[in-house]
Design a protein around this motif. Sequence first.
Motif, PDB file in Angstrom:
ATOM      1  N   UNK A  39       0.854  -1.188   0.000  1.00 19.19           N
ATOM      2  CA  UNK A  39       0.000   0.000   0.000  1.00 19.19           C
ATOM      3  C   UNK A  39       0.893   1.242   0.000  1.00 19.19           C
ATOM      4  N   UNK A  40       0.444   2.260  -0.713  1.00 16.44           N
ATOM      5  CA  UNK A  40       1.207   3.512  -0.751  1.00 16.44           C
ATOM      6  C   UNK A  40       0.303   4.640  -0.255  1.00 16.44           C
ATOM      7  N   UNK A  41       0.665   5.203   0.868  1.00 13.79           N
ATOM      8  CA  UNK A  41      -0.144   6.280   1.437  1.00 13.79           C
ATOM      9  C   UNK A  41       0.717   7.505   1.693  1.00 13.79           C
ATOM     10  N   UNK A  42       0.051   8.595   1.956  1.00 15.07           N
ATOM     11  CA  UNK A  42       0.754   9.854   2.199  1.00 15.07           C
ATOM     12  C   UNK A  42      -0.192  10.942   1.803  1.00 15.07           C
ATOM     13  N   UNK A  43      -0.124  12.072   2.498  1.00 16.83           N
ATOM     14  CA  UNK A  43      -1.022  13.174   2.193  1.00 16.83           C
ATOM     15  C   UNK A  43      -0.992  13.448   0.706  1.00 16.83           C
ATOM     16  N   UNK A  44      -2.129  13.873   0.233  1.00 17.28           N
ATOM     17  CA  UNK A  44      -2.256  14.153  -1.170  1.00 17.28           C
ATOM     18  C   UNK A  44      -1.222  15.222  -1.594  1.00 17.28           C
ATOM     19  N   UNK A  45      -0.499  14.978  -2.692  1.00 15.48           N
ATOM     20  CA  UNK A  45       0.545  15.925  -3.102  1.00 15.48           C
ATOM     21  C   UNK A  45       1.891  15.662  -2.452  1.00 15.48           C
ATOM     22  N   UNK A  46       2.047  14.475  -1.841  1.00 16.09           N
ATOM     23  CA  UNK A  46       3.328  14.157  -1.186  1.00 16.09           C
ATOM     24  C   UNK A  46       4.337  13.537  -2.153  1.00 16.09           C
ATOM     25  N   UNK A  47       4.020  13.532  -3.435  1.00 17.48           N
ATOM     26  CA  UNK A  47       4.973  13.020  -4.431  1.00 17.48           C
ATOM     27  C   UNK A  47       4.915  11.507  -4.608  1.00 17.48           C
ATOM     28  N   UNK A  48       3.778  10.903  -4.230  1.00 15.59           N
ATOM     29  CA  UNK A  48       3.645   9.444  -4.342  1.00 15.59           C
ATOM     30  C   UNK A  48       3.730   8.962  -5.787  1.00 15.59           C
ATOM     31  N   UNK A  49       3.105   9.738  -6.688  1.00 19.42           N
ATOM     32  CA  UNK A  49       3.063   9.336  -8.097  1.00 19.42           C
ATOM     33  C   UNK A  49       4.458   9.165  -8.685  1.00 19.42           C
ATOM     34  N   UNK A  50       5.311  10.162  -8.451  1.00 19.89           N
ATOM     35  CA  UNK A  50       6.682  10.113  -8.974  1.00 19.89           C
ATOM     36  C   UNK A  50       7.417   8.913  -8.398  1.00 19.89           C
ATOM     37  N   UNK A  51       7.297   8.715  -7.100  1.00 17.70           N
ATOM     38  CA  UNK A  51       8.007   7.610  -6.442  1.00 17.70           C
ATOM     39  C   UNK A  51       7.486   6.260  -6.930  1.00 17.70           C
TER      40      UNK A  51
END
Length: 232
Positions: A39-51
């Motif tokens: 699972x990948x979580x983190x506040x929206x805009x935390x750069x999850x997409x790039x990672x």
Amino acid sequence: MALNFIWKIAGALADALHLPGFPKHKEPKFDKKKVTVIFVLGGTGAGKGTQCSLLVEKYNFSHLSTGDLLRAEQDRLDSQFGDLIRTHIREGEIVPMEVVVKLLENAMCAVLESKTGEGWGDGKGRFLVDGFPRKMDQALKFEEDVCTSSLVLFFTTNEETMLERLLERGKTSSRDDDNIESIKKRFATYKETTMPVIEHYEKSGKVAEVDSSPSVDEIHAVAAAAVAKVLT
Ligand code: AMP
């Protein structure tokens, strides 16, 4: 919760004793030994997409974002859930778990049937499930019906940075929810509803917290090291 737990115990006992009339204790659809779910979580805009893109490149994951799955379903012409999804997304609210878990399960099945290469084949697969679980009920439902998760990658950053990134993205994203009102609601939903999910997984030692304020490469190095541990 308590009733659910008792029901599960009763089901497991009935299984063990071969008692008729009780529902069979259900195993998740996919076996954790074959299918790795991170699972990948983190506040929206935390750069999850790039990672996530970098991890896909390195480990041949399938990257499924529940936000993307919901937007695709919302735009599907004969979807019975289009309006419900649209309203929830605009209000920064959590879409009901039955819809999200089913979309995710369907997407996983489709990928497992078609994807090849390292980590795939003979029912094996590895998934980065981005933006999920946003609420405890989805976490429990997914673990019970679909697959036991291996890790939660939790990307952290401060609200100011996230707000800045989202407003910047809003200039070109044409998303209904990249505006200041929706963003504030999403932050609030995140704190109230998603943080308890992180706390739940922390108790079982499944959370790898990754600070997403340094450079993309530095963040990636930390995330990749955490992932490598569960893939070996
Ligand atoms: P995201 O693309 O991850 O920023 O998500 C955008 C919006 O989609 C969220 O604010 C929610 O309304 C909805 N959404 C995304 N993922 C989920 C989920 N796991 N459960 C419920 N709603 C979700």
